[in-house]
Design a protein around this motif. Structure first.
Motif, PDB file in Angstrom:
ATOM      1  N   PHE A 168      -0.100   1.424  10.002  1.00 26.91           N
ATOM      2  CA  PHE A 168       1.257   0.898   9.981  1.00 26.91           C
ATOM      3  C   PHE A 168       1.329  -0.416  10.768  1.00 26.91           C
ATOM      4  O   PHE A 168       0.781  -0.524  11.857  1.00 26.91           O
ATOM      5  CB  PHE A 168       2.233   1.911  10.573  1.00 26.91           C
ATOM      6  N   TYR A 194       0.835  -1.199   0.000  1.00 28.79           N
ATOM      7  CA  TYR A 194       0.000   0.000   0.000  1.00 28.79           C
ATOM      8  C   TYR A 194       0.867   1.245   0.000  1.00 28.79           C
ATOM      9  O   TYR A 194       2.054   1.208   0.326  1.00 28.79           O
ATOM     10  CB  TYR A 194      -0.915   0.017   1.227  1.00 28.79           C
ATOM     11  N   LYS A 195       0.254   2.374  -0.347  1.00 37.46           N
ATOM     12  CA  LYS A 195       0.956   3.652  -0.402  1.00 37.46           C
ATOM     13  C   LYS A 195       0.276   4.679   0.499  1.00 37.46           C
ATOM     14  O   LYS A 195      -0.905   4.552   0.835  1.00 37.46           O
ATOM     15  CB  LYS A 195       0.985   4.175  -1.845  1.00 37.46           C
ATOM     16  N   TRP A 220       9.887  -2.863   3.521  1.00 39.17           N
ATOM     17  CA  TRP A 220       9.141  -1.951   2.671  1.00 39.17           C
ATOM     18  C   TRP A 220       9.432  -2.276   1.211  1.00 39.17           C
ATOM     19  O   TRP A 220      10.246  -3.145   0.904  1.00 39.17           O
ATOM     20  CB  TRP A 220       9.475  -0.492   2.993  1.00 39.17           C
ATOM     21  N   PRO A 270       4.371  -1.201   3.498  1.00 35.45           N
ATOM     22  CA  PRO A 270       4.373   0.141   2.894  1.00 35.45           C
ATOM     23  C   PRO A 270       5.181   0.161   1.601  1.00 35.45           C
ATOM     24  O   PRO A 270       6.195  -0.515   1.472  1.00 35.45           O
ATOM     25  CB  PRO A 270       5.015   1.017   3.973  1.00 35.45           C
ATOM     26  N   ASP A 321       0.049   5.737   3.618  1.00 31.36           N
ATOM     27  CA  ASP A 321      -0.664   5.486   4.873  1.00 31.36           C
ATOM     28  C   ASP A 321      -2.106   5.044   4.668  1.00 31.36           C
ATOM     29  O   ASP A 321      -2.988   5.324   5.499  1.00 31.36           O
ATOM     30  CB  ASP A 321      -0.623   6.713   5.788  1.00 31.36           C
TER      31      ASP A 321
END
Length: 517
Positions: free
Chosen positions: A306, A299-300, A326, A311, A302
């Motif tokens: 978290f 995902y991007k 990440w 991320p 936020d």
């Protein structure tokens, strides 16, 4: 793909692409949403962040380091501008609008849907693709299952606007999934569906083939006005009808193809999407538990709390190493994710430098390639992929399964942190070094060859704990990967470890294996 999984979600096959808005279809939606709730009810993951934080990044993903992203779809037919052609061709005054009218005629006579019969994929060979990606050194592959344009690249029970029934009339994602398995590649998928809420909306601003009345099941539906600011609360809010459709499509991909990594584009960040996003994550993770598989979501910005997924930094990097894993996703072409006739290609050496930098900081690189509409790859793409594969074949031990060292690196070149920075040339030097560890070895990776054959690693200078030196170990020997096999000459003092490796050239990173006694 019944040979892969028994479906959890089922939808009656209406046969005409429009009946999905009828009373029978409404009942199907209710039953399918109930089926999602049943999976979550019996699973260990629930649709709240506290529960989803129990998810752990798969070890296979952390070890893989390098994957391939594929943007291929109807937008590959015009091959103009970018994969956003379906939006931009309806924006009056844009270069895509003018190109479309000049090349294909007015949008009311030739709309985006009219490219579908031209998308024949007549030379598409999934086994050849899988073989290419395996030789490139990728460990996982993420094809776009549905882009913003709303055309599904897989067989679907939820819409007839898909590649199995139109255009190529082939289950592209299904065929690729089988080929990836045969070549030992981990299969993934990405969904960019949520942006379809507004993606075709500009077509309602003038006389085009996008117009009301419009209902669920139509290709262009819902074609809402595009927000001025695409933030978390932009209006008009996506409706429950649209978001339920998004959820069902996402879960259908999971059930039919069992992707081990699922990538979402940015607009899942919207406030209206969040409840459905949490429900999807719980469903996906619970289904993976049932299969005995380890999966993750990338995902991007936020979009996820978290610690609940992986991320991702689009077209950019992080400046420092992170204690969490990440991913960076970027493309071979700077200007487009899909194939266009005027793509601006990045050199393989620069991509490899980015890969080394990312891996040293506890990340993965997901590198995109855009095939042509016929299913072949351009010469420039093939040259880059081949060069990367050649380098990985020699130097992969410093990448696959490696871990970050206590210091990610050193050198004069500074990394701009954040997304959309990959167009900024970094101009790495031989003094720019990145470190990884794997087994008994520490790897010092110079970002490019030194003209004089002398390499200095200041982090590995002599010292002790009292003087805050980074490295206190004993060096047994040093080799350059891809070299003669003979140990290299080296010296070490209180300023640096100096290694002599004459005859090594080129712009690609140079990897030194430092065996620790």
């Amino acid at each position: 793909m019944a040979d892969i999984v028994t479906n959890e979600i089922r939808t009656d096959d209406t046969g005409d692409g429009t009946d999905t808005a009828g009373a029978g279809a409404t009942g199907d939606v209710r039953r399918n949403l109930a089926a999602i709730d049943e999976v979550i009810a019996r699973g260990r993951f629930k649709d709240d962040w506290a529960s989803l934080q129990r998810h752990r990044t798969p070890q296979w993903f952390e070890d893989a380091k390098f994957g391939i992203f594929i943007h291929w779809g109807v937008y590959s037919v015009p091959a103009f501008g970018s994969e956003w052609y379906s939006r931009n061709m309806y924006i009056q005054g844009s270069k895509e609008f003018d190109h479309h009218v000049k090349t294909y005629g007015p949008q009311k006579e030739f709309g985006y849907k009219d490219f579908i019969p031209m998308f024949k994929a007549e030379r598409f060979d999934p086994d050849a693709w899988a073989d290419l990606f395996e030789r490139t050194g990728a460990k996982y592959v993420v094809p776009v299952a549905e882009h913003h344009d709303g055309f599904q690249m897989y067989r679907s029970r939820l819409s007839h606007w898909n590649a199995a029934e139109m255009g190529p009339k082939r289950d592209v994602l299904g065929e690729l999934t089988r080929a990836f398995h045969e070549h030992g590649l981990v299969n993934g998928a990405s969904s960019h569906r949520v942006e379809h809420w507004f993606f075709m909306g500009h077509g309602k601003e003038f006389d085009s083939d996008i117009h009301e009345p419009m209902r669920r099941g139509d290709f262009y539906w819902p074609a809402m006005p595009e927000p001025d600011h695409m933030d978390q609360r932009s209006t008009p809010y996506p409706t429950a009808e649209f978001l339920e459709d998004w959820l069902l499509r996402s879960c259908e991909i999971v059930d039919e193809y069992r992707p081990k990594v699922l990538y979402f584009d940015w607009w899942i960040l919207h406030e209206a999407v969040q409840p459905y996003l949490k429900k999807f994550a719980a469903y996906y993770y619970d289904r993976a538990d049932e299969w005995g598989e380890e999966v993750t979501i990338c995902y991007k910005q936020d979009s996820f709390m978290f610690g609940t997924a992986t991320p991702d930094v689009e077209r950019g990097q992080l400046a420092e190493a992170k204690p969490y894993h990440w991913q960076t996703d970027t493309a071979i072409a700077l200007n487009s994710w899909c194939y266009t006739e005027n793509n601006q290609y990045r050199p393989a050496a620069e991509i490899l430098q980015d890969l080394v930098d990312i891996v040293s900081k506890n990340g993965n690189l997901l590198l995109n390639v855009g095939p042509k509409a016929d299913g072949t790859f351009g010469d420039e793409d093939l040259a880059v992929l081949t060069a990367i594969g050649d380098w990985m074949h020699v130097n992969g031990e410093a990448i696959y399964g490696s871990k970050p060292w206590k210091r990610f690196g050193e050198g004069p070149t500074q990394i701009i942190e954040g997304q959309f920075s990959d167009a900024v040339k970094k101009n790495f030097t031989s003094r720019d070094v990145r470190y990884t560890i794997n087994g008994d070895n520490l790897y010092a990776i110079a970002m490019r060859a030194a003209d004089d054959g002398v390499y200095r690693f200041e982090r590995l200078k002599n010292g002790d704990a009292e003087h805050n030196a980074d490295f206190h170990g004993l060096i047994r020997d040093i080799h350059v990967l891809g070299g003669t096999g003979e140990p290299l000459d080296w010296t070490r003092d209180d300023t640096a470890l100096e290694v002599h490796a004459p005859g090594v050239g080129g712009d690609a990173p140079v990897v030194f294996r430092i065996a620790i006694a």
